[in-house]
Scaffold this motif. Structure first.
Motif, PDB file in Angstrom:
ATOM      1  N   ASP A  64       0.819  -1.219   0.000  1.00  0.00           N
ATOM      2  CA  ASP A  64       0.000   0.000   0.000  1.00  0.00           C
ATOM      3  C   ASP A  64       0.852   1.267   0.000  1.00  0.00           C
ATOM      4  O   ASP A  64       0.445   2.290  -0.559  1.00  0.00           O
ATOM      5  CB  ASP A  64      -0.922   0.020   1.223  1.00  0.00           C
ATOM      6  N   THR A  65       1.998   1.219   0.651  1.00  0.00           N
ATOM      7  CA  THR A  65       2.803   2.434   0.803  1.00  0.00           C
ATOM      8  C   THR A  65       3.319   2.973  -0.518  1.00  0.00           C
ATOM      9  O   THR A  65       3.708   4.145  -0.598  1.00  0.00           O
ATOM     10  CB  THR A  65       4.006   2.181   1.725  1.00  0.00           C
ATOM     11  N   ILE A  66       3.347   2.160  -1.572  1.00  0.00           N
ATOM     12  CA  ILE A  66       3.891   2.629  -2.855  1.00  0.00           C
ATOM     13  C   ILE A  66       2.833   2.650  -3.954  1.00  0.00           C
ATOM     14  O   ILE A  66       3.154   2.913  -5.108  1.00  0.00           O
ATOM     15  CB  ILE A  66       5.089   1.762  -3.294  1.00  0.00           C
ATOM     16  N   LYS A  67       1.574   2.407  -3.613  1.00  0.00           N
ATOM     17  CA  LYS A  67       0.545   2.324  -4.651  1.00  0.00           C
ATOM     18  C   LYS A  67       0.286   3.654  -5.355  1.00  0.00           C
ATOM     19  O   LYS A  67       0.048   3.679  -6.570  1.00  0.00           O
ATOM     20  CB  LYS A  67      -0.760   1.778  -4.064  1.00  0.00           C
ATOM     21  N   THR A  68       0.298   4.758  -4.615  1.00  0.00           N
ATOM     22  CA  THR A  68       0.044   6.042  -5.287  1.00  0.00           C
ATOM     23  C   THR A  68       1.193   6.395  -6.220  1.00  0.00           C
ATOM     24  O   THR A  68       0.977   6.949  -7.299  1.00  0.00           O
ATOM     25  CB  THR A  68      -0.187   7.178  -4.280  1.00  0.00           C
TER      26      THR A  68
END
Length: 974
Positions: A64-68
Motif C-alpha cells: 500500500d505504501t507505494i501504490k500512489t
C-alpha cells in the motif's frame, strides 16, 4: 570532476566533499526523526523511468505504501517488474491478488529454494540507483524495524549494475508469471508457517476473563483519582475514537465506588454495548445491578443505569429519582451537552462527580464544553498520540483524484447525473479495487455529500454485483442496526451514508472508509476517519480512499490528517508533500493530481479570515477560561501567532476589534508592538529576543561587554558584526525606505558610549502594565518560534525538523549582518556586499514573469544543483559575474520559493558554489522582441536538499497528454 565520481569519493574517501543526488547512503529507520526507508523508495519510484524489485516477503500494508507512486507512473506509461517467492509461505494469497491488481506491475514467482532477496533497482534519468539491504516490502520493515539498507548509484557501464542486471535477467526468465490460476492453486494449498500476528485490541474482547487498563486508561485513571482527591466534582476526558473511553469510564466507576451511577448516551443502540463493557470490567457485580432506561426498557431501580438522553431528559422520568440519587454521572459524546435536553438533566441532578467523554470537544455553536466541566481536563489524547501509543488500528490514507470528463471535475455544485452514473461508478470501482483493503474483502462505509447521491450510488453498486445499501437520517434505528449487522456479517460490502456515521457508531470490522464528499471541517473529517480505527482481529489496517475533486475546502485535508490548526499556508503545503508526521504503521499518500488540487485550494483560500481567526480564538478562550495571548496559541499548538499578529497591526489591534482587550494602550505604544510583530515574532534570531527580555527585566541598561557575555551564555553567535546588527535592528537604523517610515518612533534601544539601554520612549511605554504584558507575551511567543532556527548559524536551512525556516529578503540581509536594509525591488534576484553574495530564486514564475522582461529558466537539476541565470544585460565581464567567478573571496547563499503564490518568503537552501566550467554567456529574447545578454551557470549546493523537499520545489504537474508525448524511456533490457 564528474558528479558520480564526486559522490563515490565522498562516500569512500572524503566525507567533506559536496554531495548530490548520486550520493551513496546508509538508510536506517529513525521514527523519532521521521526518517524511513519508505521515503527513499517513494522518491525513487516517483522519479524513475523503470524499476525492478526482487523481494522475498510482501504484505498488503507494505504494498500500500507505494501504490500512489505506482499509479502516478501508470499515468506516464511507466511500468516495472517485481520478483518474489513463496518462501516460508510468508506471502498470503491476498497479497498476490493485490499485486495482480496493479496494472503497470509485472510479477513473477521465483522457484529458487530459500529465495530471500531484498533489492530495489531503478532506472533514473541518466543513471541507475539501487537499494539493497535487510528490508522486505512490509510496513514494519519500511517504517519501524531496525533495518540496514544501502542506496548505491551507477552509470549503465558500471560492473556492479551489469552484474545485477544480468543476474536478474536470468532469475526473471526462470520464474513463473503471476496469474489468477496460479493464485487459486496457491490459495487452495496455502498453509502459513509464520502465523499472522494477532492485533491486540485497544480494549479487550468479551471472551477475556480479566481486563486491565491500557496505557491511556492508566494515566487517565490516575488523573481522575487525583482530581477527586483535590475536591473537584467534574472532569473531562478528551480521547480519540477507538481508544477505549467506555472501558475507561467503567474502570473509573470501579475505583470511585459510587452508590449509584448514571451513564447518559445520545443513541439507544449504544446503550447495550456500554452496559456490556461495564459488566466485563465489573464482573464481580451481579447482572441485575445493570439496567437500561430507554424508550423500550425501564430498569429504574438498577444500581448502574444506562439511559438515553431522550428519556432521562423528560421531567416525568427525572422525577422518579431524587436529585442526589446518582453520585456519579457520565455523559458520552459530551460535546453534544449544549443541547437543552442535556442542560435540563444537569440542572436537575447533583452528583458528587460528573465525567464527560468526547473525541472532539470543539464546537461551532458557542457552547463551551470546557466550562461545563470547570475546565478540568483529566486526560487528553488525540489521533496522532493514539497512533503513537498503538491504541488504534493503523490506517492507509490515499488521496486520489476524482472522476473527470471533458475537462470537468467533481465539485460542490456538480449535478446528480454527473455524480451517479455508470461511468463514474466504473471509475470509482477501478480506484477502490486498486487500493483495496485488508484481506481484499471490503466492509466499508462510503460518505457522500447528498442523500440522493448515496441512494443512487448504492443502486449502481448493486447493479455491478457489489452488495450495498444506503442509510440517512430518515432511516430508523432498527434499520440502521440491521444494515450494520449485514455489513459485519459480510452480507453486504458497503453502506453509503450522509452524516449518519460521523460519530457514536461502533463497527469494529470496518476495513475501508471511502470519502466522496467535500471536507466540510477537519473535525468531521477525523470523526469519519475514526469509524474504522477501532482494532479488530478481522483486519490488519484500515484503507481510507479520499476522492479529491475541485473542492474549495481541500486545504482542510492536510489540516485534519496532521492535526495542524495553525492556519499557516506553508505548513499545510508541507503537510501535503511531506507526510512523515503520521506515526506508527499508518501511512498517508496523495496522487500527483490530488496534490495539485490541494495546493490550488491552499493558494486560493483566505485562511486568515476574520471569521476563522475569531473561531480559533474563541475555541482557545473556552479551553483556558481566560483571554488567550500569543504564547498560549504556540503552547497549545493552535493558531500560528504570526498569522493572527500580522493580519492586524498587532495582536492588541485584534483584541480591540473583537472587544476582548483587557486594557488600553496608546497608538504610539501600539507602534512598538507593530514593529515587534513584524520583525521579532518570527523568531529568526534569538539575540534580539534575549537582549530585550534582559533589558526589560533588569534596570534597562547593559554594557557592551555584558551584551557579549549574555549571548555567550546563551550559546549564541557573539562576534562584533552580529552584535552591531542586533543593535541596528532594535534601534531601527537598519531599516530604510517605507519600513523606516512605518517604524518611525518605535526604536527600542539606543547606545550611550559603551552602554546599551532601552529608549526613553520605550521605558515610558513599559510603565503601562498592560502594554508590558503584551510585550513580554510577544517575546515569549517569539522565543518559542526561535526554536525552529539554528543558534549557531546565522541562517537555517529548511529541513523536516525546521519546518518554519523561511525568510523575507530583508531578513536574509539582516541576519547576514548587512548594515542597512535594501528595498526588495533593488535586490531583485541577488545582491552582493562585503564578500557575501545572496541569491533569491522564484522557481515557477508564471506566464507573466511578474513584470520581468526576460523569461528566466532557473531550475533545480537535482537535489544538489540549480541551473541559474544572472540579471540581464550581463556578460562574462560584468562586475557581479566576476564575483561569481571568484569563489575564493565570496560566499554564496541561495534562497528559493516555488512560486509567488507562496508569498514573499523564501526557503534557505544553503551555501552554494558556482561551477566555473558551466558559466556561459547567452543571448535570450525579451518582451520587445529584441535579445539581451545573460550569464547562466550551475550552482552546487554544499548540502543536498531532502528528497521530499526537492521534489516539492521542482515538480510541476503536467497533463496526461504532455506526459504521453515525452521521449521513450530507457530501461532494463529484458
Amino acid at each position: 570532476m564528474d558528479i558520480l565520481e564526486r559522490s563515490l569519493k565522498k562516500a569512500f574517501i572524503d566525507h567533506h566533499i559536496a554531495g548530490s543526488h548520486y550520493d551513496q547512503k546508509l538508510i536506517i529507520n529513525q521514527p523519532s526523526n521521521k526518517e524511513f526507508l519508505l521515503n527513499t523508495l517513494q522518491t525513487e519510484i516517483s522519479t524513475c523511468s523503470d524499476f525492478f524489485f526482487s523481494v522475498a516477503f510482501i504484505t498488503q500494508s507494505g504494498l500500500d505504501t507505494i501504490k500512489t507512486q505506482l499509479a502516478d507512473l501508470a499515468q506516464r506509461n511507466i511500468s516495472g517488474k517485481l520478483l518474489t517467492s513463496t518462501y516460508l509461505t510468508f506471502n498470503n494469497p491476498e497479497v498476490f491478488k493485490s499485486l495482480l491488481a496493479i496494472p503497470n506491475l509485472e510479477v513473477r514467482i521465483s522457484q529458487r529454494n530459500g529465495f530471500h532477496a531484498k533489492g530495489y533497482l531503478f532506472t533514473q534519468a541518466n543513471y541507475y540507483s539501487f537499494v539493497i539491504g535487510s528490508s522486505n516490502l512490509t510496513m514494519n520493515a519500511l517504517k519501524l524495524n531496525y533495518e540496514w539498507n544501502v542506496r548505491l548509484t551507477s552509470y549503465e557501464n558500471g560492473e556492479l549494475i551489469q552484474e545485477i542486471s544480468d543476474h536478474l535477467v536470468g532469475e526473471w526468465h526462470n520464474a513463473l508469471p503471476l496469474t489468477p490460476a496460479w493464485i487459486a492453486n496457491y490459495a487452495q494449498n496455502y498453509q502459513p508457517v509464520i502465523q499472522r500476528k494477532q492485533l491486540v485490541p485497544a480494549v479487550a474482547e468479551d471472551k477475556r476473563p480479566y481486563i486491565v487498563p491500557n496505557k491511556m486508561q492508566q494515566v487517565a485513571l490516575k488523573n481522575l483519582a487525583e482530581l477527586r482527591a483535590s475536591g473537584e466534582q467534574k472532569g473531562l476526558v478528551i480521547s480519540a475514537t477507538g481508544t477505549g473511553k467506555t472501558y475507561l469510564a467503567a474502570f473509573d466507576v470501579q475505583q470511585a465506588k459510587p452508590k449509584r451511577m448514571l451513564f447518559i448516551v445520545h443513541r439507544e443502540q449504544i446503550l447495550n454495548k456500554a452496559k456490556a463493557s461495564f459488566m466485563q470490567i465489573m464482573a464481580d457485580e451481579p447482572a441485575e445491578n445493570f439496567g437500561i432506561l430507554s424508550g423500550n426498557q425501564k430498569d429504574t431501580e438498577a444500581k448502574y443505569l444506562f439511559a438515553t438522553i431522550q428519556t432521562i431528559a423528560k421531567p416525568a422520568y427525572q422525577e422518579l429519582f431524587a436529585k442526589d440519587c446518582f453520585d456519579y454521572i457520565l455523559i458520552d459524546e459530551v460535546h453534544k451537552a449544549g443541547a437543552q435536553s442535556y442542560l435540563n438533566v444537569l440542572a436537575y441532578f447533583t452528583p458528587k462527580f460528573l465525567l464527560g467523554m468526547t473525541a472532539t470537544p470543539e464546537r461551532t455553536d458557542n457552547f463551551n464544553t470546557f466550562e461545563l466541566f470547570d475546565y478540568n481536563i483529566a486526560y487528553e489524547i488525540r489521533l496522532q498520540e493514539a497512533l503513537e501509543e498503538d491504541l488504534l488500528c493503523p490506517f492507509h490514507y490515499f488521496g486520489v483524484s476524482d472522476y473527470e470528463k471533458d475537462g470537468r471535475v467533481i465539485s460542490e455544485t456538480t449535478d446528480l447525473q454527473y455524480l451517479a452514473n455508470k461511468e463514474r461508478v466504473n471509475f470509482l470501482l477501478d480506484k477502490i479495487n486498486y487500493y483495496g483493503c485488508s484481506h481484499n474483502t471490503p466492509k466499508g462505509l462510503i460518505f457522500c455529500s447528498r442523500k440522493d447521491e448515496a441512494q443512487a450510488l448504492a443502486r449502481l453498486f448493486n447493479e455491478c454485483g457489489i452488495p450495498s445499501t444506503y442509510l440517512t437520517g430518515e432511516h430508523s434505528v432498527a434499520e440502521r442496526e440491521a444494515q450494520i449487522a449485514n455489513l459485519e456479517n459480510g452480507d453486504i460490502n458497503y453502506i453509503f451514508t450522509v452524516d449518519v456515521f460521523n460519530e457514536g457508531i461502533d463497527v469494529p470490522k470496518i476495513n475501508q472508509i471511502i470519502m466522496l464528499r467535500n471536507t466540510q471541517s477537519s473535525i468531521i473529517f477525523v470523526q469519519q476517519l475514526g469509524r474504522g480505527l477501532r482494532k479488530d482481529n478481522s483486519k490488519d489496517f484500515v484503507t481510507v480512499i479520499d476522492f479529491i475533486g475541485n473542492y474549495k475546502n481541500n486545504y482542510m485535508i492536510p489540516m485534519a490528517l496532521s492535526g495542524d490548526t495553525s492556519r499557516s499556508k506553508d505548513r499545510l503545503r508541507k503537510g501535503t508533500f511531506d507526510t512523515n508526521y503520521i506515526s506508527g504503521l499508518s501511512a498517508i499518500n496523495f496522487e500527483a493530481v490530488a496534490k495539485k488540487r490541494i495546493f490550488k485550494s491552499i493558494d486560493a483560500n483566505k485562511l486568515d479570515s476574520m471569521q476563522g481567526l475569531k473561531q480559533d480564538y474563541s475555541d482557545l478562550k473556552k479551553r483556558l477560561n481566560r483571554v488567550p495571548y500569543l504564547t498560549d496559541f504556540s503552547q497549545q499548538a493552535s493558531l500560528d501567532p504570526l498569522v493572527i499578529a500580522n493580519k492586524f497591526d498587532s495582536y492588541y489591534t485584534f483584541l480591540v476589534k473583537i472587544g476582548d482587550n483587557e486594557g488600553t494602550i496608546t497608538e504610539k505604544q501600539n507602534k512598538f508592538l507593530y514593529f515587534l510583530s513584524r520583525e521579532l515574532l518570527p523568531g529568526m534570531r534569538q539575540h534580539e529576543i534575549v537582549l530585550l527580555s534582559k533589558l526589560i527585566e533588569s534596570d534597562h541598561t547593559l554594557s557592551k561587554q555584558d551584551l557579549a557575555t549574555l549571548f555567550t551564555d546563551g550559546h549564541l553567535i557573539h562576534d562584533t558584526a552580529t552584535i552591531d546588527s542586533v543593535l541596528a535592528t532594535l534601534s531601527l537604523t537598519f531599516y530604510t525606505g517605507g519600513l523606516k517610515k512605518a517604524y518611525a518612533g518605535a526604536a527600542l534601544v539606543q547606545q550611550q558610549a559603551d552602554q546599551v539601554e532601552l529608549t526613553a520612549a520605550f521605558q515610558s511605554a513599559l510603565q503601562n502594565n498592560y502594554f508590558k504584558k503584551l510585550v513580554v507575551d510577544l517575546l515569549e511567543a517569539s522565543h518559542n518560534k526561535s526554536k525552529q532556527f539554528s543558534k549557531t548559524e546565522p541562517l537555517t536551512r529548511y529541513e523536516y525538523q525546521r519546518r518554519d525556516a523561511k525568510y523575507r529578503r530583508r531578513d536574509a540581509l539582516r541576519l547576514l549582518n548587512w548594515p542597512e536594509q535594501m528595498v526588495d525591488q533593488n535586490i531583485g534576484g541577488y545582491v552582493a556586499k562585503d564578500g557575501k553574495f545572496v541569491i533569491f530564486v522564484t522557481l515557477e514564475k508564471g506566464t507573466d514573469f511578474k513584470g520581468a522582461q526576460m523569461a528566466y529558466e532557473d531550475e533545480l537539476i537535482d537535489n544538489a544543483t540549480m541551473h541559474w541565470f544572472t540579471k540581464s544585460p550581463r556578460t562574462l565581464e560584468s562586475k557581479d559575474v566576476k564575483k561569481l567567478q571568484d569563489p575564493e573571496h565570496w560566499t554564496f547563499y541561495l534562497f528559493a520559493k516555488k512560486s509567488d503564490d507562496e508569498g514573499a518568503e523564501f526557503y534557505y537552501l544553503g551555501e552554494v558554489k558556482p561551477q566555473l566550467q558551466t558559466i556561459k554567456q547567452l543571448e535570450k529574447p525579451v518582451r520587445d522582441g529584441k535579445t539581451r545578454n545573460v550569464v547562466a551557470m550551475d550552482l552546487q549546493l554544499a548540502v543536498p536538499l531532502e528528497m521530499e523537499f526537492y521534489e516539492y520545489l521542482r515538480k510541476k504537474i503536467v497533463n496526461k497528454t504532455a506526459e504521453s508525448e515525452k521521449a521513450p524511456r530507457v530501461g532494463y533490457k529484458f
